[in-house]
Design a protein around this motif. Structure first.
Motif, PDB file in Angstrom:
ATOM      1  N   CYS A  38       0.819  -1.226   0.000  1.00  0.00           N
ATOM      2  CA  CYS A  38       0.000   0.000   0.000  1.00  0.00           C
ATOM      3  C   CYS A  38       0.848   1.270   0.000  1.00  0.00           C
ATOM      4  CB  CYS A  38      -0.950   0.008   1.194  1.00  0.00           C
ATOM      5  SG  CYS A  38      -0.134   0.243   2.790  1.00  0.00           S
ATOM      6  N   GLY A  39       2.171   1.156   0.176  1.00  0.00           N
ATOM      7  CA  GLY A  39       3.047   2.330   0.112  1.00  0.00           C
ATOM      8  C   GLY A  39       3.566   2.819   1.443  1.00  0.00           C
ATOM      9  N   LYS A  40       3.256   2.123   2.523  1.00  0.00           N
ATOM     10  CA  LYS A  40       3.650   2.632   3.849  1.00  0.00           C
ATOM     11  C   LYS A  40       5.162   2.588   4.063  1.00  0.00           C
ATOM     12  CE  LYS A  40       2.279  -1.748   6.063  1.00  0.00           C
ATOM     13  NZ  LYS A  40       2.007  -2.464   4.779  1.00  0.00           N
ATOM     14  N   SER A  41       5.824   1.479   3.700  1.00  0.00           N
ATOM     15  CA  SER A  41       7.281   1.402   3.878  1.00  0.00           C
ATOM     16  C   SER A  41       8.003   2.345   2.932  1.00  0.00           C
ATOM     17  CB  SER A  41       7.772  -0.037   3.670  1.00  0.00           C
ATOM     18  OG  SER A  41       7.320  -0.876   4.710  1.00  0.00           O
ATOM     19  N   THR A  42       7.486   2.477   1.722  1.00  0.00           N
ATOM     20  CA  THR A  42       8.069   3.421   0.767  1.00  0.00           C
ATOM     21  C   THR A  42       8.000   4.841   1.314  1.00  0.00           C
ATOM     22  OG1 THR A  42       7.463   2.007  -1.099  1.00  0.00           O
ATOM     23  CG2 THR A  42       7.901   4.326  -1.584  1.00  0.00           C
ATOM     24  N   THR A  43       6.862   5.201   1.905  1.00  0.00           N
ATOM     25  CA  THR A  43       6.723   6.530   2.509  1.00  0.00           C
ATOM     26  C   THR A  43       7.760   6.735   3.595  1.00  0.00           C
ATOM     27  OG1 THR A  43       4.351   6.549   2.043  1.00  0.00           O
ATOM     28  CG2 THR A  43       5.146   8.047   3.763  1.00  0.00           C
ATOM     29  N   LEU A  44       7.941   5.735   4.441  1.00  0.00           N
ATOM     30  CA  LEU A  44       8.915   5.843   5.530  1.00  0.00           C
ATOM     31  C   LEU A  44      10.318   6.070   4.976  1.00  0.00           C
ATOM     32  CD1 LEU A  44       8.577   5.398   8.712  1.00  0.00           C
ATOM     33  CD2 LEU A  44       9.801   3.265   8.313  1.00  0.00           C
ATOM     34  N   ARG A  45      10.686   5.324   3.958  1.00  0.00           N
ATOM     35  CA  ARG A  45      12.051   5.414   3.409  1.00  0.00           C
ATOM     36  C   ARG A  45      12.298   6.718   2.676  1.00  0.00           C
ATOM     37  NH1 ARG A  45      11.375  -0.697   1.377  1.00  0.00           N
ATOM     38  NH2 ARG A  45      11.644  -1.697   3.409  1.00  0.00           N
ATOM     39  N   MET A  46      11.230   7.350   2.208  1.00  0.00           N
ATOM     40  CA  MET A  46      11.421   8.658   1.565  1.00  0.00           C
ATOM     41  C   MET A  46      11.702   9.743   2.601  1.00  0.00           C
ATOM     42  SD  MET A  46       8.849   8.785  -1.739  1.00  0.00           S
ATOM     43  CE  MET A  46       7.334   8.342  -0.897  1.00  0.00           C
ATOM     44  N   ILE A  47      11.225   9.551   3.840  1.00  0.00           N
ATOM     45  CA  ILE A  47      11.462  10.555   4.873  1.00  0.00           C
ATOM     46  C   ILE A  47      12.956  10.706   5.144  1.00  0.00           C
ATOM     47  CG2 ILE A  47      11.104  11.151   7.307  1.00  0.00           C
ATOM     48  CD1 ILE A  47       8.341   9.799   7.099  1.00  0.00           C
ATOM     49  N   ASN A  48      13.696   9.582   5.219  1.00  0.00           N
ATOM     50  CA  ASN A  48      15.134   9.706   5.480  1.00  0.00           C
ATOM     51  C   ASN A  48      15.979   9.527   4.215  1.00  0.00           C
ATOM     52  OD1 ASN A  48      14.904   6.951   5.139  1.00  0.00           O
ATOM     53  ND2 ASN A  48      15.912   6.397   7.055  1.00  0.00           N
ATOM     54  N   ARG A  49      15.325   9.668   3.068  1.00  0.00           N
ATOM     55  CA  ARG A  49      15.996   9.686   1.754  1.00  0.00           C
ATOM     56  C   ARG A  49      16.715   8.388   1.424  1.00  0.00           C
ATOM     57  NH1 ARG A  49      19.513  14.898   1.012  1.00  0.00           N
ATOM     58  NH2 ARG A  49      20.018  13.792  -0.914  1.00  0.00           N
ATOM     59  N   LEU A  50      16.231   7.273   1.940  1.00  0.00           N
ATOM     60  CA  LEU A  50      16.768   6.003   1.468  1.00  0.00           C
ATOM     61  C   LEU A  50      16.335   5.758   0.027  1.00  0.00           C
ATOM     62  CD1 LEU A  50      16.398   3.638   4.553  1.00  0.00           C
ATOM     63  CD2 LEU A  50      18.502   4.551   3.568  1.00  0.00           C
ATOM     64  N   ILE A  51      15.181   6.318  -0.337  1.00  0.00           N
ATOM     65  CA  ILE A  51      14.762   6.342  -1.738  1.00  0.00           C
ATOM     66  C   ILE A  51      14.263   7.754  -2.048  1.00  0.00           C
ATOM     67  CG2 ILE A  51      14.209   3.884  -1.913  1.00  0.00           C
ATOM     68  CD1 ILE A  51      11.327   4.531  -1.471  1.00  0.00           C
ATOM     69  N   PRO A  52      14.426   8.215  -3.296  1.00  0.00           N
ATOM     70  CA  PRO A  52      14.012   9.576  -3.638  1.00  0.00           C
ATOM     71  C   PRO A  52      12.524   9.651  -3.969  1.00  0.00           C
ATOM     72  CG  PRO A  52      15.031   8.540  -5.540  1.00  0.00           C
ATOM     73  CD  PRO A  52      15.126   7.539  -4.408  1.00  0.00           C
ATOM     74  N   THR A  53      11.964  10.822  -3.795  1.00  0.00           N
ATOM     75  CA  THR A  53      10.581  11.066  -4.231  1.00  0.00           C
ATOM     76  C   THR A  53      10.584  11.366  -5.727  1.00  0.00           C
ATOM     77  OG1 THR A  53      10.758  13.430  -3.777  1.00  0.00           O
ATOM     78  CG2 THR A  53       9.972  12.035  -1.985  1.00  0.00           C
ATOM     79  N   ALA A  72      23.987  13.642   6.952  1.00  0.00           N
ATOM     80  CA  ALA A  72      23.637  14.537   8.054  1.00  0.00           C
ATOM     81  C   ALA A  72      22.175  14.359   8.450  1.00  0.00           C
ATOM     82  CB  ALA A  72      23.904  15.992   7.643  1.00  0.00           C
ATOM     83  N   LEU A  73      21.311  14.186   7.455  1.00  0.00           N
ATOM     84  CA  LEU A  73      19.891  13.961   7.734  1.00  0.00           C
ATOM     85  C   LEU A  73      19.704  12.675   8.529  1.00  0.00           C
ATOM     86  CD1 LEU A  73      16.832  14.602   7.199  1.00  0.00           C
ATOM     87  CD2 LEU A  73      17.062  13.144   5.158  1.00  0.00           C
ATOM     88  N   ARG A  74      20.350  11.604   8.085  1.00  0.00           N
ATOM     89  CA  ARG A  74      20.131  10.290   8.713  1.00  0.00           C
ATOM     90  C   ARG A  74      20.701  10.221  10.119  1.00  0.00           C
ATOM     91  NH1 ARG A  74      21.871   7.654   3.113  1.00  0.00           N
ATOM     92  NH2 ARG A  74      19.978   8.211   1.949  1.00  0.00           N
ATOM     93  N   ARG A  75      21.690  11.031  10.403  1.00  0.00           N
ATOM     94  CA  ARG A  75      22.212  11.045  11.774  1.00  0.00           C
ATOM     95  C   ARG A  75      21.256  11.736  12.739  1.00  0.00           C
ATOM     96  NH1 ARG A  75      28.567  12.350  10.247  1.00  0.00           N
ATOM     97  NH2 ARG A  75      28.977  10.307   9.308  1.00  0.00           N
ATOM     98  N   ARG A  76      20.314  12.497  12.197  1.00  0.00           N
ATOM     99  CA  ARG A  76      19.280  13.126  13.035  1.00  0.00           C
ATOM    100  C   ARG A  76      18.075  12.210  13.226  1.00  0.00           C
ATOM    101  NH1 ARG A  76      17.977  18.588   9.933  1.00  0.00           N
ATOM    102  NH2 ARG A  76      16.201  18.495  11.383  1.00  0.00           N
ATOM    103  N   ILE A  77      18.045  11.109  12.465  1.00  0.00           N
ATOM    104  CA  ILE A  77      16.872  10.240  12.441  1.00  0.00           C
ATOM    105  C   ILE A  77      17.274   8.822  12.811  1.00  0.00           C
ATOM    106  CG2 ILE A  77      15.056   9.271  10.980  1.00  0.00           C
ATOM    107  CD1 ILE A  77      15.269  11.751   9.215  1.00  0.00           C
ATOM    108  N   GLY A  78      16.654   8.274  13.855  1.00  0.00           N
ATOM    109  CA  GLY A  78      16.863   6.870  14.181  1.00  0.00           C
ATOM    110  C   GLY A  78      16.038   5.994  13.250  1.00  0.00           C
ATOM    111  N   TYR A  79      16.572   4.815  12.900  1.00  0.00           N
ATOM    112  CA  TYR A  79      15.892   3.948  11.942  1.00  0.00           C
ATOM    113  C   TYR A  79      15.993   2.511  12.419  1.00  0.00           C
ATOM    114  CZ  TYR A  79      14.533   2.154   7.294  1.00  0.00           C
ATOM    115  OH  TYR A  79      13.895   1.528   6.245  1.00  0.00           O
ATOM    116  N   ALA A  80      14.859   1.876  12.660  1.00  0.00           N
ATOM    117  CA  ALA A  80      14.831   0.490  13.129  1.00  0.00           C
ATOM    118  C   ALA A  80      13.946  -0.319  12.189  1.00  0.00           C
ATOM    119  CB  ALA A  80      14.287   0.419  14.553  1.00  0.00           C
ATOM    120  N   ILE A  81      14.454  -1.482  11.768  1.00  0.00           N
ATOM    121  CA  ILE A  81      13.747  -2.288  10.779  1.00  0.00           C
ATOM    122  C   ILE A  81      13.590  -3.722  11.284  1.00  0.00           C
ATOM    123  CG2 ILE A  81      14.474  -0.898   8.809  1.00  0.00           C
ATOM    124  CD1 ILE A  81      16.717  -2.868   8.301  1.00  0.00           C
TER     125      ILE A  81
END
Length: 307
Positions: A38-53, A72-81
């Motif tokens: 449905c796009g939920k994981s894709t949305t999450l990954r766009m927030i920390n730029r793991l994938i581009p919009t 620099a962005l990702r160091r401000r954001i914790g990411y757990a998978i």
């Protein structure tokens, strides 16, 4: 805190996220809920730029994520998978310390932070600091993974089905710990799941997604009591709706103030579902309730659970 404005993402001819807009306030625990694809994981990954919009914009703390260096962005954001991704040849301490060391924290500060997080996740620091991932259970590995995501005290925590691969008992314990951590730290958390029970237990707000769009956004109670359409109604499920409602309503809503009862008191902010479980286990229809300071403030009565 997070502003997603008309964001889209496609893979070939398939549009995974379709002009999605969502604002998540500071301190919220927002669950993106929906079936696979449905796009939920894709949305999450766009927030920390793991994938581009492909289109639209995403801002974190008022800053467009594309205006910042990705690291620099990702160091401000914790990411757990779900897959955890611990470094197998590093100790628990070294795994948790990954980002603080990249940020050049003093070693004494790093060690203190690791100890603080191990205690937070009920992992005894003298025992667990020097262990390696293969020496941990699945639940312990998941705790270390979330601790690593929190290590540099990020302003935002993204979690992509982090508890999906563990057994039900461990999952229940991890959900309880995450809820406690959210209350204690006030972190902004975006949590992806396909499990309605998990969403109801954790979320301050739920965004239900279908085909890359949000079809309903609201509190757990709003969504249970007022589903926006047939899709939401079917996703939430007709069966067991009463028990789901008990899981999101609080004892405080049905408290009989000033009355007394015998037994170990329940917390005022516990759910009516927890009250029902306690009454069943203790063979009683009446239990005392205490506030956050441990003072008894009234009782909860079985008959009031279904008012």
């Amino acid at each position: 805190m997070i502003e997603i404005d008309r964001v889209s993402k496609s893979y070939g001819e398939r549009r995974v996220v379709d002009r999605l807009s969502l604002t998540i306030g500071a301190g919220e625990l927002c669950v993106l809920l929906g079936s696979s694809g449905c796009g939920k994981s894709t949305t999450l990954r766009m927030i920390n730029r793991l994938i581009p919009t492909d289109a639209g914009s995403i801002r974190v703390g008022g800053e467009d994520v594309t205006s910042l260096p990705a690291e620099a962005l990702r160091r401000r954001i914790g990411y757990a998978i779900q897959s955890i991704g611990l470094f197998p040849h590093w100790t628990v301490e070294d795994n948790i310390a990954t980002v603080p060391r990249l940020l050049k924290w003093r070693e004494a500060q790093v060690r203190d932070r690791v100890g603080e997080l191990l205690e937070l996740f009920r992992l005894d620091p003298p025992i667990y600091r020097g262990k390696y991932p293969h020496q941990l259970s699945g639940g312990e590995q998941q705790r270390v993974g979330v601790a690593r995501a929190l290590a540099a005290d990020p302003e935002l925590l993204l979690m992509d089905e982090p508890f999906a691969a563990v057994d039900p008992i461990t999952r229940d314990a991890l959900q309880s710990e995450l809820a406690n951590i959210h209350r204690a730290t006030g972190k902004t958390i975006v949590f992806v799941t396909h499990d309605i029970e998990e969403a109801l237990r954790l979320a301050t707000r739920i965004a239900i997604m279908e085909r890359g769009r949000i079809v309903q956004l609201g509190t757990p109670l709003d969504i249970l009591e007022h589903p926006a359409n047939d899709f939401v109604r079917d996703f939430v499920g007709h069966h067991g709706l009463g028990l789901k409602l008990l899981s999101v309503r609080k004892i405080a809503d049905r408290l009989r103030r000033g009355e007394t009862a015998d037994g170990e008191p329940l917390a005022l902010d516990a759910s009516l579902g927890e009250a029902l479980s306690a009454m069943t286990a203790r063979h009683t229809d009446r239990l005392p309730v205490c506030d956050a300071d441990g003072h008894e403030v009234g009782v909860i009565v079985l008959a009031d659970l279904v008012r």
